[in-house]
Write an enzyme that holds these catalytic residues in place. Structure first.
Site, short mmCIF file in Angstrom:
data_model
loop_
_atom_site.label_atom_id
_atom_site.label_comp_id
_atom_site.label_asym_id
_atom_site.label_seq_id
_atom_site.Cartn_x
_atom_site.Cartn_y
_atom_site.Cartn_z
N ASP A 9 0.89 -1.17 -0.02
CA ASP A 9 -0.10 -0.01 -0.11
C ASP A 9 1.09 1.20 -0.03
OD1 ASP A 9 -1.81 2.21 0.49
OD2 ASP A 9 -2.65 1.38 2.33
N ASP A 104 -3.08 2.53 -5.93
CA ASP A 104 -2.02 2.65 -4.99
C ASP A 104 -1.90 1.08 -3.96
OD1 ASP A 104 -4.46 2.88 -3.46
OD2 ASP A 104 -3.49 4.58 -1.93
N GLU A 105 -2.29 0.19 -4.39
CA GLU A 105 -2.77 -1.15 -3.62
C GLU A 105 -2.29 -2.16 -4.80
OE1 GLU A 105 -5.11 -0.13 0.34
OE2 GLU A 105 -6.17 -1.39 -1.64
#
Length: 198
Positions: A9, A104-105
């Site tokens: 993350d 973003d993950e």
């Protein structure tokens, strides 16, 4: 049961991208906004801004109340997508990306030789170093290592920024006792109330 999943993350992603692309913003409290007006909503806050209580979802005026010297930056979504692809390339030098969950993950499946804690932690360190070398030091991430994807994702929230948390089978349930129901993905305020009522 050995570890199976690495979840990554990126911390304060949009704000971190802006800091990476604009060196003079590094180390400063910034917020990313769609429009440079006081009523505009903050869609991201840098790690430095969060230390003053600035949060995503606040208006720019609210952010300025908490941090008078906060710097607003207009969002550049193409840059965030472009950076996402650069980050994927860096990660895949170390391990294949199994699933992209958002900009973003991502999560990765650990190979047989990567499933013991020592090997998995070493792999996580290599990923962080590869990102810093290929993309930049502002692109910090929290990595969770666990026996399944849900727990690995949960681990990324336990230590921010730039965290690395391992949840082993033998750590359960003790390692989860300090969490709130809303710390689990998919449980919002309404679901929390229903669960407490039950």
């Amino acid at each position: 049961m050995s570890l199976t999943t690495l979840f990554l993350d990126f911390n304060s992603y949009f704000a971190s991208v802006e800091q990476q692309l604009t060196p003079e913003l590094r180390g400063k409290p910034i917020v990313v906004v769609p429009m440079l007006v006081g009523s505009g909503c903050c869609i991201a806050a840098s790690i430095e801004a969060k230390r003053f209580g600035v949060r995503t979802g606040q208006t720019l005026d609210e952010a300025r109340e908490r941090c008078p010297h906060v710097i607003p930056v207009k969002a550049r979504h193409r840059e965030y997508v472009r950076m996402h692809h650069r980050l994927l390339e860096a990660i895949e030098k170390c391990i294949p990306v199994e699933q992209i969950h958002s900009v973003d993950e991502v999560s990765c499946r650990l190979a047989r030789g990567e499933r013991e804690v020592e090997q998995a932690v070493a792999l996580a360190g290599r990923i962080k170093a590869q990102i810093a070398a290929d993309v930049g030091s502002s692109m910090r991430c929290s990595i969770g290592l666990a026996t399944n994807r849900m727990l690995a994702k949960l681990a990324t929230d336990m230590q921010k920024p730039d965290g690395l948390v391992v949840i082993r089978r033998e750590d359960l349930p003790g390692k989860l006792h300090g969490l709130q129901l809303t710390d689990f993905a998919g449980i919002g305020k309404k679901m929390e109330a229903r669960l407490h009522a039950a």
